[in-house]
Design a protein around this motif. Sequence first.
Motif, PDB file in Angstrom:
ATOM      1  N   PHE A   3      34.299  35.938  38.152  1.00 54.84           N
ATOM      2  CA  PHE A   3      34.516  36.967  39.165  1.00 54.84           C
ATOM      3  C   PHE A   3      33.333  37.935  39.100  1.00 54.84           C
ATOM      4  O   PHE A   3      32.895  38.324  38.016  1.00 54.84           O
ATOM      5  N   THR A   4      32.829  38.307  40.257  1.00 54.71           N
ATOM      6  CA  THR A   4      31.681  39.211  40.344  1.00 54.71           C
ATOM      7  C   THR A   4      32.174  40.655  40.475  1.00 54.71           C
ATOM      8  O   THR A   4      33.125  40.928  41.203  1.00 54.71           O
ATOM      9  N   VAL A   5      31.497  41.572  39.770  1.00 57.71           N
ATOM     10  CA  VAL A   5      31.898  42.984  39.760  1.00 57.71           C
ATOM     11  C   VAL A   5      30.692  43.859  40.096  1.00 57.71           C
ATOM     12  O   VAL A   5      29.626  43.717  39.496  1.00 57.71           O
ATOM     13  N   TYR A   6      30.869  44.765  41.079  1.00 60.66           N
ATOM     14  CA  TYR A   6      29.842  45.758  41.384  1.00 60.66           C
ATOM     15  C   TYR A   6      30.542  47.091  41.636  1.00 60.66           C
ATOM     16  O   TYR A   6      31.099  47.329  42.707  1.00 60.66           O
ATOM     17  N   LEU A   7      30.529  47.947  40.611  1.00 61.02           N
ATOM     18  CA  LEU A   7      31.192  49.254  40.672  1.00 61.02           C
ATOM     19  C   LEU A   7      30.225  50.320  40.142  1.00 61.02           C
ATOM     20  O   LEU A   7      30.365  50.817  39.016  1.00 61.02           O
ATOM     21  N   PRO A   8      29.217  50.689  40.941  1.00 61.48           N
ATOM     22  CA  PRO A   8      28.163  51.596  40.450  1.00 61.48           C
ATOM     23  C   PRO A   8      28.630  53.005  40.108  1.00 61.48           C
ATOM     24  O   PRO A   8      27.919  53.732  39.413  1.00 61.48           O
ATOM     25  N   PHE A  36      27.445  43.589  37.537  1.00 60.46           N
ATOM     26  CA  PHE A  36      26.096  44.034  37.885  1.00 60.46           C
ATOM     27  C   PHE A  36      26.071  45.556  37.774  1.00 60.46           C
ATOM     28  O   PHE A  36      26.810  46.260  38.453  1.00 60.46           O
ATOM     29  N   SER A  37      25.225  46.036  36.857  1.00 58.26           N
ATOM     30  CA  SER A  37      25.291  47.421  36.405  1.00 58.26           C
ATOM     31  C   SER A  37      24.043  48.218  36.747  1.00 58.26           C
ATOM     32  O   SER A  37      22.913  47.737  36.607  1.00 58.26           O
ATOM     33  N   LYS A  38      24.241  49.483  37.173  1.00 62.04           N
ATOM     34  CA  LYS A  38      23.126  50.405  37.388  1.00 62.04           C
ATOM     35  C   LYS A  38      22.630  50.972  36.062  1.00 62.04           C
ATOM     36  O   LYS A  38      21.531  51.517  35.986  1.00 62.04           O
ATOM     37  N   GLU A  39      23.463  50.889  35.016  1.00 56.69           N
ATOM     38  CA  GLU A  39      23.092  51.425  33.704  1.00 56.69           C
ATOM     39  C   GLU A  39      22.285  50.444  32.864  1.00 56.69           C
ATOM     40  O   GLU A  39      21.345  50.828  32.164  1.00 56.69           O
ATOM     41  N   ALA A  40      22.670  49.187  32.892  1.00 56.92           N
ATOM     42  CA  ALA A  40      22.121  48.196  31.966  1.00 56.92           C
ATOM     43  C   ALA A  40      20.627  47.952  32.199  1.00 56.92           C
ATOM     44  O   ALA A  40      20.179  47.828  33.334  1.00 56.92           O
ATOM     45  N   LYS A  41      19.874  47.903  31.107  1.00 58.01           N
ATOM     46  CA  LYS A  41      18.440  47.591  31.176  1.00 58.01           C
ATOM     47  C   LYS A  41      18.182  46.123  30.857  1.00 58.01           C
ATOM     48  O   LYS A  41      17.120  45.589  31.180  1.00 58.01           O
ATOM     49  N   LYS A  42      19.140  45.481  30.185  1.00 61.78           N
ATOM     50  CA  LYS A  42      19.021  44.058  29.873  1.00 61.78           C
ATOM     51  C   LYS A  42      20.420  43.445  29.801  1.00 61.78           C
ATOM     52  O   LYS A  42      21.428  44.156  29.702  1.00 61.78           O
ATOM     53  N   TYR A  43      20.458  42.132  29.827  1.00 64.12           N
ATOM     54  CA  TYR A  43      21.724  41.397  29.798  1.00 64.12           C
ATOM     55  C   TYR A  43      22.416  41.562  28.442  1.00 64.12           C
ATOM     56  O   TYR A  43      21.775  41.545  27.405  1.00 64.12           O
ATOM     57  N   TYR A  44      23.747  41.747  28.448  1.00 62.71           N
ATOM     58  CA  TYR A  44      24.524  41.715  27.210  1.00 62.71           C
ATOM     59  C   TYR A  44      25.954  41.298  27.520  1.00 62.71           C
ATOM     60  O   TYR A  44      26.386  41.313  28.681  1.00 62.71           O
ATOM     61  N   GLN A  45      26.684  40.925  26.483  1.00 58.38           N
ATOM     62  CA  GLN A  45      28.061  40.446  26.630  1.00 58.38           C
ATOM     63  C   GLN A  45      28.986  41.195  25.691  1.00 58.38           C
ATOM     64  O   GLN A  45      28.671  41.411  24.527  1.00 58.38           O
ATOM     65  N   LYS A  46      30.132  41.617  26.191  1.00 63.50           N
ATOM     66  CA  LYS A  46      31.200  42.192  25.388  1.00 63.50           C
ATOM     67  C   LYS A  46      32.478  41.432  25.711  1.00 63.50           C
ATOM     68  O   LYS A  46      32.998  41.538  26.819  1.00 63.50           O
ATOM     69  N   GLN A  83      34.746  33.322  42.231  1.00 64.85           N
ATOM     70  CA  GLN A  83      36.111  33.142  42.739  1.00 64.85           C
ATOM     71  C   GLN A  83      36.557  34.351  43.546  1.00 64.85           C
ATOM     72  O   GLN A  83      37.403  34.246  44.432  1.00 64.85           O
ATOM     73  N   GLY A  84      35.987  35.498  43.229  1.00 64.49           N
ATOM     74  CA  GLY A  84      36.325  36.718  43.953  1.00 64.49           C
ATOM     75  C   GLY A  84      35.415  37.844  43.528  1.00 64.49           C
ATOM     76  O   GLY A  84      34.689  37.740  42.530  1.00 64.49           O
ATOM     77  N   ILE A  85      35.424  38.943  44.289  1.00 63.42           N
ATOM     78  CA  ILE A  85      34.587  40.083  43.958  1.00 63.42           C
ATOM     79  C   ILE A  85      35.418  41.357  43.875  1.00 63.42           C
ATOM     80  O   ILE A  85      36.249  41.637  44.753  1.00 63.42           O
ATOM     81  N   LEU A  86      35.180  42.116  42.815  1.00 67.38           N
ATOM     82  CA  LEU A  86      35.772  43.437  42.613  1.00 67.38           C
ATOM     83  C   LEU A  86      34.648  44.442  42.824  1.00 67.38           C
ATOM     84  O   LEU A  86      33.652  44.435  42.092  1.00 67.38           O
ATOM     85  N   CYS A  87      34.771  45.299  43.827  1.00 66.20           N
ATOM     86  CA  CYS A  87      33.675  46.203  44.164  1.00 66.20           C
ATOM     87  C   CYS A  87      34.205  47.501  44.754  1.00 66.20           C
ATOM     88  O   CYS A  87      35.394  47.668  44.987  1.00 66.20           O
ATOM     89  N   GLY A  88      33.297  48.441  44.988  1.00 64.54           N
ATOM     90  CA  GLY A  88      33.648  49.666  45.670  1.00 64.54           C
ATOM     91  C   GLY A  88      33.967  49.385  47.132  1.00 64.54           C
ATOM     92  O   GLY A  88      33.717  48.290  47.639  1.00 64.54           O
ATOM     93  N   ALA A  89      34.529  50.393  47.799  1.00 63.36           N
ATOM     94  CA  ALA A  89      34.885  50.219  49.211  1.00 63.36           C
ATOM     95  C   ALA A  89      33.755  50.694  50.114  1.00 63.36           C
ATOM     96  O   ALA A  89      33.961  51.436  51.068  1.00 63.36           O
ATOM     97  N   GLY A  90      32.527  50.248  49.762  1.00 64.96           N
ATOM     98  CA  GLY A  90      31.412  50.487  50.662  1.00 64.96           C
ATOM     99  C   GLY A  90      31.562  49.591  51.883  1.00 64.96           C
ATOM    100  O   GLY A  90      32.659  49.115  52.187  1.00 64.96           O
TER     101      GLY A  90
END
Length: 339
Positions: free
Chosen positions: A182-187, A209-219, A240-247
């Motif tokens: 699932f793709t996530v974009y919540l800036p 997909f993060s505005k904060e991250a400078k490199k790839y990492y996993q938690k 399969q789906g996207i969780l995002c802001g209501a832009g």
Amino acid sequence: MKILYAIQGTGNGHLSRAKEVIPALLNRAQVDILISGTQAEVVLDYTINYRYKGLSFYFGKNGGIDFVKTLKNNNIFRIFSEIRKCPVKNYDLIINDFEPISAWACRLRGVKSISLSHQSILYTKNVPKPFHRDLLGSFIIKNYAKCAYNYGFHFKKYNNKVYTPIIRNNIRLLKRTEKDHFTVYLPAYSDKRIIDVLSRIKGVKWKVFSKEAKKYYQKKNVFVKPIDSEKFEKSLASCQGILCGAGFESPAEAIFLKKKLLVIPMKNQYEQHFNAKALEELGVPTLKSLKKKHISKIKTWIESNEKVELDFPNETQQIVDYILYEFIEKATISELETI
């Protein structure tokens, strides 16, 4: 005809749409480009004739706008200086995508401009509106980049001034698949908040997909990447789906790609509550915020197979042609009335 196309540079949606609008304008006229704002990752492959800092809103980390940072980074004297310098008198036509410097320059100099944006049609006939009132948010939508004539985009053609979303050509050409993520974009949310909530939903792979991250990492089951347009598009096309802001642009692209969609409107961003209301009427689920108490709703969405199916035809050139025709017709009538 010489046109100034003025674009809001805060957020990626306006610049993404401009990638399709600019070629359509160039087919009919000479075009100069103005951008104001500093909060976008999208790069235009065109000469930028004017670039201003403008009046930008800054994302916070808890789901809304950071008003302290916004006030700190906007200088009223600099904004007035940019408005004063903006050369709107040098053009036959100003087309504005929610860009405040040229809009206010036009108002102060008596130049009639055309708005071609999503925000400009939110208060027009039949457009869904949120139940709650936000006086400041309403004032911003109506006055931030006010123009003489308004055309715009929404998820449906609610009236004759509203067109369906402009979908970028590279999105139209993407091969749609369905992999295991699932793709996530919540800036407007911090990585910490996103990871804390989503990692509690076991057996699901989240690509954030993060505005904060400078490199790839996993938690745990959350994979965090810096924002990259090409990688985001591929993730969107294969998720399969996207969780995002209501832009506007991201939900529109998800719907075009027939992806399952869940949106969270930003706090203190009234436009996103208009969008959330419209999406709800179309059958898209929404959340008030990204909190642990909403995990059950996220799980319900994951297990659901419901998708909104709408047709967004490629009609950018027709839209531009119609607007130019109306402008020329109005200008001709105005000239005849002065004779």
